[in-house]
Write a protein that holds these residues in place. Structure first.
Motif, PDB file in Angstrom:
ATOM      1  N   GLU A  94       1.015  -1.472   0.253  1.00  0.00           N
ATOM      2  CA  GLU A  94      -0.162   0.046   0.167  1.00  0.00           C
ATOM      3  C   GLU A  94       0.807   1.749   0.186  1.00  0.00           C
ATOM      4  OE1 GLU A  94      -3.805  -0.096   2.133  1.00  0.00           O
ATOM      5  OE2 GLU A  94      -2.732  -1.873   3.509  1.00  0.00           O
ATOM      6  N   VAL A  95       1.974   1.484   0.973  1.00  0.00           N
ATOM      7  CA  VAL A  95       2.440   2.438   0.864  1.00  0.00           C
ATOM      8  C   VAL A  95       3.521   2.198  -0.618  1.00  0.00           C
ATOM      9  CG1 VAL A  95       4.809   3.257   1.823  1.00  0.00           C
ATOM     10  CG2 VAL A  95       3.260   2.426   3.559  1.00  0.00           C
ATOM     11  N   GLU A 108       1.706   4.606  -2.864  1.00  0.00           N
ATOM     12  CA  GLU A 108       1.238   6.615  -2.432  1.00  0.00           C
ATOM     13  C   GLU A 108       2.053   7.242  -2.907  1.00  0.00           C
ATOM     14  OE1 GLU A 108       1.165   5.485   2.289  1.00  0.00           O
ATOM     15  OE2 GLU A 108       2.317   6.697   2.023  1.00  0.00           O
ATOM     16  N   ARG A 109       1.901   8.113  -3.549  1.00  0.00           N
ATOM     17  CA  ARG A 109       2.606   9.716  -4.585  1.00  0.00           C
ATOM     18  C   ARG A 109       3.350   9.238  -3.710  1.00  0.00           C
ATOM     19  NH1 ARG A 109       1.815  15.082  -4.466  1.00  0.00           N
ATOM     20  NH2 ARG A 109       2.532  16.350  -6.720  1.00  0.00           N
ATOM     21  N   CYS A 130       6.518   8.039  -3.352  1.00  0.00           N
ATOM     22  CA  CYS A 130       7.595   6.492  -2.630  1.00  0.00           C
ATOM     23  C   CYS A 130       8.042   6.366  -3.806  1.00  0.00           C
ATOM     24  CB  CYS A 130       6.446   5.651  -2.528  1.00  0.00           C
ATOM     25  SG  CYS A 130       7.090   4.604  -1.546  1.00  0.00           S
ATOM     26  N   TRP A 189      11.286   9.220  -0.359  1.00  0.00           N
ATOM     27  CA  TRP A 189      10.457  10.526  -0.777  1.00  0.00           C
ATOM     28  C   TRP A 189      10.337  11.024  -2.060  1.00  0.00           C
ATOM     29  CZ3 TRP A 189       5.559   7.799   0.262  1.00  0.00           C
ATOM     30  CH2 TRP A 189       5.803   7.054   0.748  1.00  0.00           C
ATOM     31  N   ASP A 198       4.917  14.451   0.024  1.00  0.00           N
ATOM     32  CA  ASP A 198       5.032  13.504   0.038  1.00  0.00           C
ATOM     33  C   ASP A 198       5.188  12.930   0.648  1.00  0.00           C
ATOM     34  OD1 ASP A 198       4.535  13.352  -2.804  1.00  0.00           O
ATOM     35  OD2 ASP A 198       6.363  13.306  -3.828  1.00  0.00           O
ATOM     36  N   ALA A 212       2.534  13.385   3.286  1.00  0.00           N
ATOM     37  CA  ALA A 212       1.455  12.854   3.577  1.00  0.00           C
ATOM     38  C   ALA A 212       1.326  11.577   3.542  1.00  0.00           C
ATOM     39  CB  ALA A 212       1.186  13.045   1.668  1.00  0.00           C
ATOM     40  N   HIS A 213       2.307  10.929   3.209  1.00  0.00           N
ATOM     41  CA  HIS A 213       2.361   9.799   4.394  1.00  0.00           C
ATOM     42  C   HIS A 213       2.608   9.540   5.566  1.00  0.00           C
ATOM     43  CE1 HIS A 213       4.530   5.363   5.400  1.00  0.00           C
ATOM     44  NE2 HIS A 213       5.100   6.479   5.539  1.00  0.00           N
ATOM     45  N   GLY A 256      -1.220   9.527   6.895  1.00  0.00           N
ATOM     46  CA  GLY A 256      -2.674   8.492   5.761  1.00  0.00           C
ATOM     47  C   GLY A 256      -2.974   7.613   6.413  1.00  0.00           C
ATOM     48  N   VAL A 259      -2.719   4.523   6.039  1.00  0.00           N
ATOM     49  CA  VAL A 259      -1.894   2.740   5.883  1.00  0.00           C
ATOM     50  C   VAL A 259      -0.859   3.212   8.018  1.00  0.00           C
ATOM     51  CG1 VAL A 259       0.190   1.835   5.105  1.00  0.00           C
ATOM     52  CG2 VAL A 259      -1.808   3.065   3.419  1.00  0.00           C
TER      53      VAL A 259
END
Length: 105
Positions: free
Chosen positions: A29-30, A33-34, A36, A57, A62, A65-66, A69, A71
């Motif tokens: 999932e990570v 992410e945008r 990554c 990143w 980014d 956001a991670h 987020g 996740v």
């Protein structure tokens, strides 16, 4: 500018399997992410409970956001009682040298 992170996490005794499982499930999932570029789980050689996450990143935005987020919220909830304490997070600044692609993450 890319951001490189090294995070050390210590599992409580008996919680090593849970920590590894939760992160293994979160990694795909990570990766989606945008921004990554790298999110890779490691374990310190010879240790059962010392996990190391190496991350890259595309930008600070980014990474932020991670961190904020869904996740990471789920990982934090799942591992809150399984870790010795908060992760020891080191933010690195690249000092490229030598061959491009080998001299920095």
């Amino acid at each position: 500018m890319p951001v490189v992170i090294v995070a050390h996490l210590m599992a409580k005794p008996g919680q090593e399997g849970l920590v590894e499982k939760v992160f293994r499930e979160a990694v795909p999932e990570v990766h989606a992410e945008r921004g990554c570029s790298r999110y890779s789980l490691h374990k310190k050689a010879g240790s059962d409970g010392h996990f190391v996450m190496v991350e890259k990143w595309d930008s600070e935005q980014d990474l932020q956001a991670h961190r904020e987020g869904a996740v990471m919220a789920r990982v934090g909830k799942a591992l809150g009682a399984a870790l010795e304490g908060p992760p020891d997070v080191v933010v690195l600044e690249a000092l490229p040298a030598g061959e491009p692609g080998k001299g920095a993450l």
